[in-house]
Enzyme design. Structure first.
Site, PDB file in Angstrom:
ATOM      1  N   HIS A 158       0.698  -1.304  -0.187  1.00 27.61           N
ATOM      2  CA  HIS A 158      -0.096  -0.162   0.251  1.00 27.61           C
ATOM      3  C   HIS A 158       1.114   1.131   0.201  1.00 27.61           C
ATOM      4  O   HIS A 158       1.008   1.270   1.125  1.00 27.61           O
ATOM      5  CB  HIS A 158      -1.050  -0.138   0.931  1.00 27.61           C
ATOM      6  CG  HIS A 158      -1.760   0.417   0.823  1.00 27.61           C
ATOM      7  ND1 HIS A 158      -1.803   2.494   1.296  1.00 27.61           N
ATOM      8  CD2 HIS A 158      -3.242   0.701   0.671  1.00 27.61           C
ATOM      9  CE1 HIS A 158      -3.171   2.592   1.000  1.00 27.61           C
ATOM     10  NE2 HIS A 158      -3.901   1.950   0.859  1.00 27.61           N
ATOM     11  N   SER A 190      -7.282   7.491   2.173  1.00 30.18           N
ATOM     12  CA  SER A 190      -5.588   6.943   1.265  1.00 30.18           C
ATOM     13  C   SER A 190      -6.065   8.964   0.471  1.00 30.18           C
ATOM     14  O   SER A 190      -4.560   9.209  -0.439  1.00 30.18           O
ATOM     15  CB  SER A 190      -6.004   6.296   0.396  1.00 30.18           C
ATOM     16  OG  SER A 190      -4.729   5.351   1.140  1.00 30.18           O
ATOM     17  N   HIS A 238      -9.935  26.191 -50.133  1.00 33.44           N
ATOM     18  CA  HIS A 238      -9.929  24.727 -50.745  1.00 33.44           C
ATOM     19  C   HIS A 238      -8.706  24.582 -51.186  1.00 33.44           C
ATOM     20  O   HIS A 238      -9.193  23.568 -52.248  1.00 33.44           O
ATOM     21  CB  HIS A 238     -11.271  24.746 -51.549  1.00 33.44           C
ATOM     22  CG  HIS A 238     -12.503  25.671 -50.013  1.00 33.44           C
ATOM     23  ND1 HIS A 238     -12.797  24.895 -49.892  1.00 33.44           N
ATOM     24  CD2 HIS A 238     -13.243  27.057 -50.845  1.00 33.44           C
ATOM     25  CE1 HIS A 238     -13.909  25.873 -49.394  1.00 33.44           C
ATOM     26  NE2 HIS A 238     -14.266  26.887 -49.559  1.00 33.44           N
ATOM     27  N   SER A 362      17.410  12.543 -44.848  1.00 28.56           N
ATOM     28  CA  SER A 362      17.067  11.914 -44.398  1.00 28.56           C
ATOM     29  C   SER A 362      17.868  10.850 -45.397  1.00 28.56           C
ATOM     30  O   SER A 362      18.931  10.817 -45.855  1.00 28.56           O
ATOM     31  CB  SER A 362      15.762  12.104 -46.327  1.00 28.56           C
ATOM     32  OG  SER A 362      15.539  10.562 -46.997  1.00 28.56           O
ATOM     33  N   LYS A 368      17.202  16.539 -48.395  1.00 28.45           N
ATOM     34  CA  LYS A 368      15.595  16.876 -47.246  1.00 28.45           C
ATOM     35  C   LYS A 368      15.821  17.078 -45.838  1.00 28.45           C
ATOM     36  O   LYS A 368      17.473  17.266 -45.675  1.00 28.45           O
ATOM     37  CB  LYS A 368      14.673  15.411 -47.352  1.00 28.45           C
ATOM     38  CG  LYS A 368      13.896  14.454 -48.711  1.00 28.45           C
ATOM     39  CD  LYS A 368      13.878  13.546 -47.921  1.00 28.45           C
ATOM     40  CE  LYS A 368      12.365  14.024 -46.867  1.00 28.45           C
ATOM     41  NZ  LYS A 368      11.598  13.249 -46.811  1.00 28.45           N
TER      42      LYS A 368
END
Length: 425
Positions: A158, A190, A238, A362, A368
């Site tokens: 406990h 507790s 969009h 990369s 990259k």
């Protein structure tokens, strides 16, 4: 190359591939119980005789799990391994050590509070030396103390009781405090200790670590907004070209959104309860009926820098945690929006990335550059680890079960009405 790829695609048949399966299937001795002949069936599975998989050896991992010590390389969570250097500021608050520390903190502060209640004559006001001693236990608390509590927990099974026993041992050296050792954890469940410890952990972690880094992000975006306010940029709605905007204005949007959420986070009340086993001060009133326990509890919780929640059962409801975490989720979602936009700007060439000598973006494409490193799949061990913990806890619970056949028979004998079905049939 194009012909080769096309030929490869045309000839690919996913159904013709040989499926790769785990090399450790369920034992054939597992029995599935045929209904209704339960009485005659027997489960032949013997957990003790199961042979663990040795697949890991074929992968070049000769070291058994029992031989591995916790380190940045063996930690299941990448937070405790690869990213430890970036998150270690949270460790004093959000770790197991942090939880134990705040439990100790609350227990000692409660004993000090009891010494200020005139009706509790068994705990007289402490001298300055005794107060200094108790404060020293808090101030000098370290990892070795936490380890000692964990060792006590191995016996008590406990965690909160282990803290109480630790304090009783620790304070025996002070003659004044030694006289009132049994008042550690007085009238507490507790959860009284835990909910305040968790609240303090969250409060300190947010104020000391999270809010400052959030403010730095917001400030960085404000600077970007100001520095690029004059730079025109084609908008996109969009995914298509739209009326122009400025780069600075787009950055300002995120600065404002994050600022708003940061304010919401700072206004969440961190709550605490201290009302005993079921929230009614039952044991308190029996022991000292003349004490105004609700007022004492409120004063105590507020003295810790928390807001008091008077209406509780055994546990603090944790509604404030839900509100805090959801606000944190919203802050993070706004950052995800920002990350996606910046990713898009980089793909359009609107931003270039600075590089450091020796950095590689990369393993095969040297042109990259990555803004950050990969994190998601490194968390596999966290999910599987929680599953393993649950499985072992289940076995531990099963091992503690003992059938009370007398109670089962008693329950049946009290419900003769269930015979109505066979009688009417």
């Amino acid at each position: 190359m194009a012909l080769s790829n096309a030929t490869q695609v045309r000839s690919f048949n996913p159904l013709s591939t040989t499926p790769q399966r785990f090399t450790n299937p369920p034992p054939s001795s597992y029995a599935f119980f045929p209904f209704p002949s339960l009485r005659g069936c027997a489960c032949k599975a013997n957990l003790a005789t199961q042979t663990p998989s040795t697949t890991h050896n074929t992968l070049g991992m000769g070291t058994r799990s029992g031989d591995l010590e916790l380190s940045s390389l063996t930690a299941l969570s990448p937070l405790d391994g690869r990213y430890w250097g970036k998150v270690k500021d949270l460790a004093p608050f959000m770790s197991e050590y942090g939880l134990i520390y705040y439990r100790v903190f609350v227990e000692i502060k409660w004993l000090l509070q009891l010494s200020q209640i005139p009706e509790i004559i068994e705990v007289p006001s402490f001298s300055e030396d005794a107060k200094s001693f108790l404060q020293g236990v808090i101030d000098d608390f370290g990892v070795n103390d936490a380890l000692e509590i964990k060792n006590i927990e191995k016996v008590t099974n406990h965690d909160v009781k282990a803290v109480e026993y630790f304090l009783k041992q620790k304070c025996q050296s002070n003659a004044e405090v030694a006289k009132v050792l049994e008042f550690f954890h007085f009238a507490c469940t507790s959860e009284d200790i835990n909910n305040l410890a968790h609240a303090l952990m969250l409060k300190e972690a947010m104020e000391s670590v999270m809010f400052p880094i959030m403010d730095k992000i917001i400030k960085a975006l404000c600077n970007m907004a100001k520095e690029n306010a004059h730079i025109p940029m084609l908008s996109r709605t969009h995914g298509q070209p739209a009326s122009p905007t400025t780069l600075g204005k787009e950055m300002a949007i995120f600065a404002v959104r994050l600022s708003r959420e940061r304010k919401e986070l700072s206004q969440v009340e961190i709550l605490g309860k201290f009302a005993g086993a079921v929230g009614n001060y039952n044991a308190h009133v029996v022991a000292y009926p003349d004490v105004n326990w609700p007022r004492i509890a409120e004063e105590f919780v507020q003295s810790l820098g928390l807001s008091f929640n008077p209406y509780v059962a055994q546990i603090e409801t944790h509604d404030y945690m839900a509100k805090l975490f959801h606000s944190l989720i919203q802050f993070n979602n706004i950052l995800i929006d920002f990350d996606r936009d910046v990713w898009g700007y980089i793909s359009l060439g609107y931003f270039k990335q600075t590089t450091k000598a020796g950095e590689i973006g990369s393993s095969t494409m040297p042109h990259k550059r990555d803004l950050t490193d990969s994190t998601v799949l490194r968390n596999m061990g966290v999910g599987i680890g929680h599953s393993l913990l649950a499985y072992k806890s289940t076995l531990q619970g099963i091992g503690k079960l003992q059938v009370n056949e007398a109670r089962l028979i008693e329950d049946l004998n009290q419900c003769w009405e269930v015979l109505a079905e066979p009688i009417q049939t």
